[in-house]
Design an enzyme around this catalytic site. Sequence first.
Site, PDB file in Angstrom:
ATOM      1  N   ASP A 161      40.262 -41.669 -93.751  1.00 29.74           N
ATOM      2  CA  ASP A 161      39.350 -40.650 -93.237  1.00 29.74           C
ATOM      3  C   ASP A 161      38.187 -40.366 -94.189  1.00 29.74           C
ATOM      4  OD1 ASP A 161      41.326 -40.437 -91.352  1.00 29.74           O
ATOM      5  OD2 ASP A 161      41.536 -38.262 -91.514  1.00 29.74           O
ATOM      6  N   HIS A 304      42.339 -41.474 -97.481  1.00 27.92           N
ATOM      7  CA  HIS A 304      40.900 -41.200 -97.451  1.00 27.92           C
ATOM      8  C   HIS A 304      40.180 -42.254 -98.281  1.00 27.92           C
ATOM      9  CE1 HIS A 304      42.928 -37.397 -96.552  1.00 27.92           C
ATOM     10  NE2 HIS A 304      41.851 -37.074 -95.858  1.00 27.92           N
TER      11      HIS A 304
HETATM   12 NI    NI Z   1      38.906 -35.466 -93.039  1.00 26.38          NI
END
Ligand code: NI
Length: 363
Positions: A161, A304
């Site tokens: 992400d 991430h």
């Molecule tokens: Ni996020």
Amino acid sequence: MKRSNRGSSILPTVWLVTAIMAIAVVVSILIVNDQKDRAERRALEEAYANSKHYYSESSSKGSSSDRGNNQDGNTAGKSTSDGNTAGKNTSDGNTGDGQGIASSPVDDSSNEQTVSAAPTPEVTPTSSVTPTPMPDSAAGRVPVDTSWIDPLKPIVALTFDDGPGIYTQRILDTLKKYNAHATFFMLGDNVSKYPDAVKAVRAAGCEIGNHTKSHSDLKKLSASEVLKEINDTQDLINKTLGTSGEQYIVRPPYGNVNDTVKEVCKHPLILWAVDTLDWSSKNADKVLAEVKKEVKDGKVVLMHDIYLSTADAVDKVVPWLVEQGYQICSVSEMFAVREEYMKDGHIYHYTYSAEEFKNNHPE
Ligand code: NI
């Protein structure tokens, strides 16, 4: 004459000092705002991690065919029992995560598919779930090739992400080395900043997902604002790739979803079953430890691609998963090969295990 000369030579100095002071004020405001943004975001992430607010919310709303909504006890990957019985994770004890999730079983006794909080030592198929037909609304989604994936062997979907960013390419390189795919849930704002990374994700055969334009908490937005966050990002990705009308699965920031989001978001909403906490630990070994503790066949793993420590973690996580026999796929690949067809506005955390898939196909 002399006086006025001196006066006119002082004047620019005064202006200069004033200008410098004004710049200093603006810079300090920017810094304070940035810190505020970070603090707010962290608070939101923590609030999310510390609460089970959306478990009860989504599980109480789910229909029995909405598997995603029935698996909320598994959301943060902290629950020992999730019906995903063919997984490798025999016991994790749920200790040490400090998130209070393990001790908060989903209070959803009305939902017959919600697996009880008690660990199930034996393989007990949760239900004879019939694969849902591919909905028409999936028409715009990018087709996936699942010919390289064996549905009877363990599968995991890695997701990244908040990018793309400067570490995306390195993660792609590692994935490629191990014939692995992943899904990258991108922020529209970063799509604009790193167009080459967007193209590289596509070129690598990985999946592009939509993480809104500006990492907004969708629960705080109106229907039209939600749509704008989603559609702007979709348009930016399409524009970057030179495509038109491609639809992308959505990951709502902070995993925050309400009825408005489900209603207006004409895409599957992908949450996760394993939270590596990479954003918090910023430590590759800790990320690997979380994966080892929580991963199971069919789960979606959250990371991430904006942290160097996560790129380092991928170098450890991917070979370890391969060693354990996992096939590493994108979200859409994993769900497709297990014949779970994701529906728009529905929440998903993981898909059928190999065992469940087999049970869905009695010979
Ligand atoms: Ni996020």
